[in-house]
Design an enzyme around this catalytic site. Structure first.
Site, PDB file in Angstrom:
ATOM      1  N   CYS A   2      33.143   2.013 -20.258  1.00 35.92           N
ATOM      2  CA  CYS A   2      34.696   1.472 -20.858  1.00 35.92           C
ATOM      3  C   CYS A   2      35.627   2.287 -19.764  1.00 35.92           C
ATOM      4  CB  CYS A   2      34.733   2.327 -22.082  1.00 35.92           C
ATOM      5  SG  CYS A   2      34.884   3.903 -22.264  1.00 35.92           S
ATOM      6  N   SER A   3      36.841   2.465 -20.119  1.00 38.20           N
ATOM      7  CA  SER A   3      37.631   2.995 -19.048  1.00 38.20           C
ATOM      8  C   SER A   3      37.577   4.227 -18.861  1.00 38.20           C
ATOM      9  CB  SER A   3      39.293   2.589 -19.337  1.00 38.20           C
ATOM     10  OG  SER A   3      39.623   3.491 -20.338  1.00 38.20           O
TER      11      SER A   3
END
Lengths: 153, 91
Positions: B8-9
């Site tokens: 994810c980020s």
């Protein structure tokens, strides 16, 4: 009191929000959080930018949700803002490009002291409990919403 | 040991939540594989020695390993189906 309970606050629950875009509602939430000293001024831009790049819409039945969040550097005081839209607003689905009609937004304002994964796991469990979502949908005011959330967390 | 990465980020919130879930599911079925939560910046580096990539972010790139959409593990909806895809990829 569970960790989630400590992050909830009647003043951070907003009902019948009327916004026509995800950007608008995120700005609305950011303004309220800023007003209450929960976030820095940079939060507003950061959360919109992040949502744009890494969307957080989740297609859950019966009501779509979004779990916008951004980096801890923009956070002053951890909390969770809860919004119930008067009518669904479009968010982009997480890990994708499809649109999700979102009725409930759980804006996660976490700093480095929280166990993000644990909190998110608990929130997801709550949000996939149809019974809780129905009750939230029918709730008449913030006090009721808070009561329901505390009951299920 | 086979390696699964979840990206994810930030490599924190969503990827760690899903990574924990996957680790539990693998353990239950006594499958030896390790799961690691990574951030989008270090993705390319991890792909090199991984067997499956579970994405929590929009990513239209093709990689040398199978890519699975991870939201099913967050919501629980369609989870078994996606998990079976992972098991296939680990064979």
């Amino acid at each position: 009191m569970s960790t989630i309970e400590k992050l909830l606050d009647e003043n951070l629950i907003f009902l019948n929000a009327k916004c026509s875009s995800s950007k608008e509602i995120l700005s609305f939430i950011s303004d309220k959080l800023l007003e209450q000293g929960k976030v820095k001024e940079s939060f507003n831009e950061a959360i919109i930018e992040r949502e744009d790049k890494y969307p957080t819409g989740l297609r859950i039945e019966p009501y779509g949700i979004a779990i916008p969040h951004t980096d801890a550097e923009h956070v002053i005081s951890p909390c969770i803002a809860v919004v119930r839209m008067a009518s669904p607003v479009a968010f982009v689905e997480m890990a994708g490009t499809d649109q999700v009609d979102v009725t409930f937004i759980f804006c996660l304002v976490f700093d480095k002291s929280q166990s993000h994964a644990e909190l998110l796991g608990s929130i997801m469990k709550m949000c996939t409990t149809g019974e809780m979502m129905e009750q939230l949908y029918d709730a008449s005011d913030k006090v009721q919403i808070l009561k329901i959330l505390k009951q299920f967390c | 040991m086979k390696k699964i990465i979840v990206a994810c980020s930030s490599g924190i919130a969503t990827s760690q939540t899903v990574a924990s879930k996957l680790q539990r599911m693998l353990k239950e079925r006594k499958i030896a594989a390790r799961v690691e939560a990574v951030d989008v910046k270090s993705l390319k580096m991890h792909i090199k020695d991984s067997d499956v990539y579970v994405k929590m972010i929009p990513d239209k790139n093709t990689y040398s390993i199978p890519v699975i959409n991870g939201i099913a593990f967050l919501t629980g909806i369609g989870m078994e189906e996606e998990f079976n895809k992972i098991l296939e990829a680990l064979k």
